[in-house]
Design an enzyme around this catalytic site. Sequence first.
Site, short mmCIF file in Angstrom:
data_model
loop_
_atom_site.label_atom_id
_atom_site.label_comp_id
_atom_site.label_asym_id
_atom_site.label_seq_id
_atom_site.Cartn_x
_atom_site.Cartn_y
_atom_site.Cartn_z
CG HIS A 1 -2.08 0.88 1.18
ND1 HIS A 1 -2.35 1.81 2.16
CD2 HIS A 1 -3.06 1.03 0.26
CE1 HIS A 1 -3.44 2.48 1.86
NE2 HIS A 1 -3.90 2.04 0.72
CE LYS B 1 -1.76 5.16 -1.44
NZ LYS B 1 -1.67 3.99 -0.57
CG ASP C 1 17.55 13.83 -10.43
OD1 ASP C 1 17.40 12.82 -11.14
OD2 ASP C 1 17.61 14.98 -10.90
CG HIS D 1 -7.61 8.17 -0.28
ND1 HIS D 1 -6.26 8.14 -0.58
CD2 HIS D 1 -8.05 6.89 -0.42
CE1 HIS D 1 -5.90 6.90 -0.90
NE2 HIS D 1 -6.97 6.12 -0.80
CE LYS E 1 -4.36 6.33 2.67
NZ LYS E 1 -5.76 6.15 2.60
#
Length: 532
Positions: free
Chosen positions: A186, A188, A193, A428, A430
């Site tokens: 889950h 993200k 660079d 959405h 968190k």
Amino acid sequence: MKVTLERKHISSLSKRSFIFWLLLCATALGGCALPALDKRAQSQAFPPSKSTQTGIGQSVTLLAEHLNKATDKLSGIVTLEDPVDAFVARALLAEASELSIDLQYYIWREDIAGKLLLRTLIRAADRGVRVRLLLDDHGSSGMDKTLATLDAHRHIEVRLFNPYSVRSFKSIDYLTDFQRINRRMHNKSFTVDNQISIVGGRNVANEYFGADNGIQFTDLDVLAIGPIVDHVSKDFDRYWSSISAYPIEQLVEASNKEDLRSLGMELESTVLSTEAKPFISAIKASPLLNDLQNQVLEPVFAKVNLVSDDPAKIFGPTPENGLLVQQLDQLLGSPQRSLTLISPYFVPGDTGVQLFRDLEEKGVEIKVLTNSLEANDVALVHSGYAKYRRPLLEAGVQLYELRKFGAIEATPQTRKTASIGSSEASLHAKTFAVDSNTLFVGSFNFDPRSLSLNTELGFLIESPQLAMALETKFDEQIKQAAYEVVLNENKDLEWIEHNGAETRRYEEEPNTSFYQRAVIGLFSFLPIEPLL
């Protein structure tokens, strides 16, 4: 006699067909094991000694020097609340990349937002930038051909995390390997660079960037510079080299240069579509890169810790301190004054309720925002949450549920009309703030799935400025954006809707049907909470 013979013939055919399909399934189930990884290529993030020489690296160094910040101790944080800003930051940084782009996502869709970002990856790779794309196999369903085509580029490598072994009929894996396949990555992150990272709650799809005609997600990312970025890169390397990360070329039929050329042309044409125009205009108008290059970007500098699950969590037990929640507990300890928690999927369980009750008894003020039934995009999860409302309220927790049209506004410094699509909202983000001192932003939901099944990633930011900003926004906006859930004088649940000076009370979940509430009630009795 003829009828009898025909029936016997049909019965014989049915038996033969059954045996044929049984053998076929047995072959599929027994012959589709995941491939060996012994020939998988090895790679790591480029070291800071090399990455600081890029244009982005030099700009980051100059910015820190301009602000008199010791970059070996503190990291710079810029919050990305506006969905379009969150998209633009990713696109601009990819376009400015010179050395590498590392991306790790649960969901990536081939819609306008997804295609535009895929275009930036190909454009970067064409310049010689190394692109490593790690996607959860469940969240990138339907993209096998596109991902295999991307992987055909000599500067792009694609891996799928915890992949299904049966590619054409993935549901079979739920029958044969449920324990593994039910666990997902889950995390993200988006790192350019090895100098700038974007971490938070957003996946890559229209609804996360304000471009969907359905529900828009109210979400939160942070852009980070400084020493924390190298920690993100090292964590990415850990997942990239884990035994759950499979090269797409070992799972899907390889594509060729002609497929890559066709994909490139298709993605370039996406820029000309009506749906893409607002994004393209926002990219052109964004001052982000100029602000970074001219040392006028204004990050908040703070001590930042990365917390992340060990990728071995996919298989069950992890090494000591290998879970994100263990790391949070070690770094945070117990709140002393306040906890402001925002979680779209909130299933505290009996243990969580007792934790909140104990904190309230010690004088800790607890405020929680989650989705209402009308705003929740996963109604099944709502059934796991609903049964804990009463004990939470009895424990003293202040409970709020986001309304369907109640998106929390971005900060005054960002656009008020960020959404390109509709205005329906679903939470959405968190995040939570502790004692007006520390802020968490990441992918972790306060539910059993994030706790025990999925792997998660986030930042723990020691910044009173950012922690109090979340608390202030909560206090100023929450009542106009969410239902306040309370117990009335009869100890029954009530939902209070605040509209300016007016209030409206509901005895049932607002703007829902009897059927919806009945289904949720039924689900709440099923033994499925550990899976939510």
